[in-house]
Each structure stands twice: as C-alpha cells, then as structure tokens.
Design an enzyme around this catalytic site. Structure first.
Site, PDB file in Angstrom:
ATOM      1  CG  HIS A 184      19.802   5.472  58.359  1.00  0.00           C
ATOM      2  ND1 HIS A 184      18.832   5.888  57.405  1.00  0.00           N
ATOM      3  CD2 HIS A 184      19.320   4.631  59.298  1.00  0.00           C
ATOM      4  CE1 HIS A 184      17.756   5.133  57.681  1.00  0.00           C
ATOM      5  NE2 HIS A 184      18.047   4.450  58.738  1.00  0.00           N
ATOM      6  CG  ASP A 392      26.648  11.925  53.660  1.00  0.00           C
ATOM      7  OD1 ASP A 392      25.932  11.470  54.538  1.00  0.00           O
ATOM      8  OD2 ASP A 392      26.446  13.172  53.069  1.00  0.00           O
TER       9      ASP A 392
HETATM   10  C1  G6P Z   1      21.552  11.814  60.274  1.00  0.00           C
HETATM   11  C2  G6P Z   1      21.365  10.607  60.847  1.00  0.00           C
HETATM   12  C3  G6P Z   1      19.911  10.493  61.349  1.00  0.00           C
HETATM   13  C4  G6P Z   1      19.563  11.680  62.351  1.00  0.00           C
HETATM   14  C5  G6P Z   1      19.812  12.730  61.216  1.00  0.00           C
HETATM   15  C6  G6P Z   1      19.505  14.285  62.141  1.00  0.00           C
HETATM   16  O1  G6P Z   1      20.948  11.618  59.097  1.00  0.00           O
HETATM   17  O2  G6P Z   1      21.698   9.525  60.220  1.00  0.00           O
HETATM   18  O3  G6P Z   1      19.836   9.285  62.490  1.00  0.00           O
HETATM   19  O4  G6P Z   1      18.134  11.714  62.766  1.00  0.00           O
HETATM   20  O5  G6P Z   1      20.998  13.002  60.764  1.00  0.00           O
HETATM   21  O6  G6P Z   1      20.484  14.495  63.225  1.00  0.00           O
HETATM   22  P1  G6P Z   1      19.671  14.546  64.483  1.00  0.00           P
HETATM   23  O7  G6P Z   1      20.450  14.732  65.586  1.00  0.00           O
HETATM   24  O8  G6P Z   1      18.969  15.931  64.590  1.00  0.00           O
HETATM   25  O9  G6P Z   1      18.522  13.757  64.994  1.00  0.00           O
END
Ligand code: G6P
Length: 505
Positions: A184, A392
């Site tokens: 992602h 991003d």
């Molecule tokens: C980004 C990453 C995700 C992640 C999200 C929130 O979008 O690509 O994999 O889950 O951030 O971050 P966190 O560390 O809270 O999961």
C-alpha cells in the site's frame, strides 16, 4: 471451496514444529492477511469491539464477505485477547502481539525502519538486528495463521509493508495456495532500498508471491530491477522468473468505495451538517481543508507554512478565509511522531497568534479521529482540499474529497509525490517542498472560474467513480488468478516443514 478439509503443517513461533489438522468450517477459499483486523477495541473502560475506521477495512469488506473469506490480523491490542470469531459477516482470525513484538516488530522494524525508508527517507531509518528478528518471527506467525485457515488450493492475499516476508514463508508451508501480495505504500528506488541490511530477505519474502502488486508502475519497476540485481531473478518488469516459478509484478492503484461516499455526501443530514460547519466557521468565503494521519510524511507543516505566508502577503484574510486541519492521532509512541505533533502545534499556534481575530482563528486544528459522516460533511464544507505529502503510496483522502463533490464544485491541490497524482489530472499539482509553488497553486485554486473548476472536478470524478475499490480488488484478484500456475500438490504427504529460522536473511 469453504469447508474443504485441509492439512496444514506449521512450525510454531518458538521453533518447535507442530502439525495441526484444521477442520472444515474454520477454513476458507479466500484469506486476507493484514497487520490490522477490520475491528479494534474501544478505549478503556469499554474495550468493546468496533470497526476500524479508514484504510483497508472498508475497502475489502465487500470482497471478503462475498467470498465468505477469513481475515487474519492483529487487533491493535497487546496480549492474548482474540477478536470475535466474526464481525459484520467477516470471519476473523487474531494474531497476538506481545509488548516486545509491539515495540520491535510494529514500532521498530515496521514503522521506524521500513516506513521512513520506503517514504524517501524523509526521516532517517533506524536499523536494528533485534527489530528485524522480531519482524521475521511475527511474519512467521502470520504465515502460520494463514496456513491454518486457507482451504486447499485457496487464495491468500497478503497486505502491506508489515508483512513482506509472509509470502515466502506461506509458500513453504502451503505450496498449494495462490498467494498475492499488495504493497500500500511506496516501494523505494534502488539507492534507498540497498541501505537495508536485510534487503535479500525482504525481496525473497516478496518473491514468494505469485503476484506482487504496487500502487504505481514506478514502484513495480523498482522492485523488478532490485529482484534481478539482488536475488538473481530473470525477466522483465512485469514477469520475473525466480526459483523455478513465474512471479507477476504490476501496478494496481487502490481506490475507495466511491458509491458509498456519494451516498453519504447526498444524505440530507450530512449536507445539513456541512452547512452548520460553515456557519460555525463564520461563513467564510473560502474554506481550505487538510485531512491526514498525523505523520511526518504528509507534509502538513509545509502546507501550513504556505498558508501562513498567504495570510502574511494578504492573499488570505481571516475575515474571508479559514483553514481546517484535521490531524488524526497515529503511532504516538514513536519519537518522530511525537516531535512532529509538537512541531505542528507550535506552527499552528504561531499562525493563529499572528492572524486570528477574536473568535476567528486562521487555522482550526483538530487532533482527533472523525466518524465517516463528519468527515464527509467536512469535505462538503471545503472549497479547496490541500493534500501535500512528501511521499504517499496513493492518498485516499484526495479520492474521497473528489467523490463527495457531487455538484462539481471544489478544487484539489495535490502533491505530485502522491500515487493519486497519476490519476487525478484535474488537480492543481504541487511539489510539496516548493513553498512558492504551493502558494501559487492555492491562489489558483481559490480564484478558478466556475467553468474551469467544474471541468477539472468532472475529469477527476469520472476517474474516481469508474475506478473504485471494487474495480481495484477485482483487477488484482483477476490478475492473481491468471498468474498463479500452481504445482500439482495433493493432500498426500504433508509439505516439508521449514526449520526455525530458515527464512532469515
Ligand atoms: C498506512 C499503512 C497501513 C496502516 C495505516 C495506519 O495506511 O499503509 O498499513 O495500517 O497506515 O497505521 P497503523 O500503524 O495505525 O496501522
């Protein structure tokens, strides 16, 4: 097919081998593996389960329920509590993290090594062997869980940078599976990736998949080039020969549930709330909006500096213009995030100190997460959305804003370093490092003629409405179905057990 009995041989995380026979109903033909489950516990004292906001969960919910799939992931809580067996028709399988896993796998290798390295090293990545070992061990636990719940010959879709070693580990446990991986976030150019002391292990991990997907073509070609250079793979950007298998590589830009955003943006109560928000802001001529996780990659500070300079040079005036910045709390135990928050709060208070009127701040700063309808009302209330990350993978906020502008009003200022820039050609494109350029783009967005503004928004809306998250998922899964040429594996002898530690690099 769901319910098909499967023998899954797994090695437990402590290095002792164990064989589990999994009965039918617990298995599925379709398994999603992501660091986060689509539910998380509410804050104490309730700790009740609630759906995770934003991100992957809303994106994949439809696909997983339609296929009666299982979602393997972490609850976000430290310790052995399981998520419920299912939530809103998605079957869940919890992977537990200890305090140490949380520190070394999650905060450490995932978010202090890989996250900054993959985002142009906008903060210096930290390299620790112990963190890598924790990453490898936790990845193995995810692979074992997936191996236990996937039906024979099923499809497993692994997500994101926290789980890059899972594809290879899973293939060793279950060579019968079709394995897809989607990243992602950006995949860095060679010059940065080569810094990683465990670069071979990460590449080999990814090459365990049948299909490796990225947000943009540049990331896909970075990966293929590195695989050829470091792992001895052969082939082209889109098709790699490795370990007697073909690995397909491609770009699959993620999107949003556009119809759902359109529906919420058309709901009378949401439209009324947007009107109320504008009234609460003092009915200004122009509302500028930023919505981000509070992350140092998002360029929030530069954006606020640009807006501050526009207040200083008189382009903006507090009597007519206002900015709202929503900064959703994130990874607050990481020192970089904590200092970014302090930094932002200082800038916001400086700008307000210089430009606010009594009862009328120049910048409204909200450090909080927001329910979906409130967010949609914010999008409706905003004339100019400013999205200026330094780097991003995609940036779904930009797409959400566009989906919500059903009357074709509104303008988007968008960083050229967000994956979304490749698709949203009607945006005012900016280099987020260039303050003058950002100021000029905001000026143009504020003063655009209604005719040009509508044409720009129409162009972007066509893209976002046509290419939604369902199109994304089916294009990835379609490509995975075509790419996975599986060896003939029977239910006879069990797959060989990997010995503990073999997947290290
Ligand atoms: C980004 C990453 C995700 C992640 C999200 C929130 O979008 O690509 O994999 O889950 O951030 O971050 P966190 O560390 O809270 O999961």
């Amino acid at each position: 097919m769901p319910g098909h009995e499967v023998l899954a041989a797994v090695s437990s995380g402590n290095g002792h081998s164990a064989t589990n026979v999994i009965a039918g109903p617990a298995t599925s033909d379709f398994v999603v593996v992501a660091n986060r489950l689509p539910v998380h516990p509410a804050d104490p004292p309730s700790r009740a389960w609630q759906p995770s906001p934003g991100g992957l969960a809303p994106a994949l919910r439809g696909v997983v329920t339609a296929k009666d799939g299982v979602w393997v992931g972490w609850t976000g809580e430290i310790g052995p509590r399981d998520a419920p067996a299912s939530y809103e028709q998605i079957r869940l399988r919890s992977v537990h993290l200890t305090q140490r896993d949380y520190e070394e796998f999650y905060l450490g290798f995932s978010n202090a090594t890989l996250w900054p390295l993959y985002h142009d090293a906008v903060r210096t990545p930290t390299f620790h062997r112990d963190w890598f070992h924790a990453y490898r061990d936790v990845n193995r636990r995810f692979a074992e869980s997936a191996a236990q719940v996937a039906s024979f010959g099923g499809t497993v879709w692994v997500h994101d940078y926290q789980l890059q070693m899972v594809p290879k580990m899973l293939r060793e446990l279950r060579p019968d599976l079709k394995i897809g991986f989607f990243l992602h976030i950006p995949f860095p150019p060679q010059e940065l990736f080569l810094q990683l002391p465990w670069r071979h292990a990460i590449l080999d991990g990814l090459l365990g998949a049948d299909l490796v997907g990225f947000q943009v073509p540049g990331a896909a070609s970075n990966f293929s080039r590195l695989a050829r250079r470091l792992s001895g793979a052969r082939g082209t950007t889109s098709s790699i020969e490795y370990d007697d298998r073909t690995v397909t590589v491609g770009a699959f830009p993620i999107s949003i549930d556009s119809a759902h955003f359109v529906e919420r943006a058309s709901a009378p109560e949401v439209i009324a709330r947007a009107r109320q928000l504008r009234a609460d802001l003092g009915d200004p001529e122009v509302v500028l909006l930023g919505v981000d996780r509070l992350d140092y990659t998002k360029g929030i500070d530069h954006r606020i500096r640009a807006v501050a300079e526009l207040f200083e040079d008189g382009t903006l005036h507090t009597s007519k213009h206002v900015m709202v910045q929503v900064a959703v709390p994130s990874r607050e135990e990481d020192a970089h995030y904590a200092s970014e928050r302090r930094h932002l709060e200082q800038i916001v208070s400086e700008v307000n100190g210089d430009h606010a009127l009594v009862g009328q701040p120049a910048i409204h700063y909200l450090h909080q997460s927001m329910p979906m309808d409130e967010l949609v009302a914010m999008y409706l209330a905003a004339d100019v959305m400013v999205v200026t990350p330094f780097r991003d993978g995609m940036n779904l906020v930009a797409k959400e804003y566009v989906a919500c502008r059903t009357d074709l009003s509104g303008a988007l200022v968008l960083s050229e370093f967000a994956g979304a820039a490749a698709e949203l050609k009607g945006a005012y494109s900016v280099n987020p490092h260039d303050l003058e350029g950002m100021k000029e783009a905001i000026r143009r967005a504020i003063s655009v003629s209604p005719r040009e503004g509508r044409a720009r928004m129409l162009r972007m809306r066509r893209t976002v409405l046509r290419h939604d998250v369902h199109a994304w998922a089916s294009s990835f899964l379609g490509a995975l179905g075509r790419s996975a040429v599986r060896p003939q594996v029977t239910l006879g002898p069990r797959p060989a057990l990997p010995s503990a530690g073999t997947a290290s690099g």
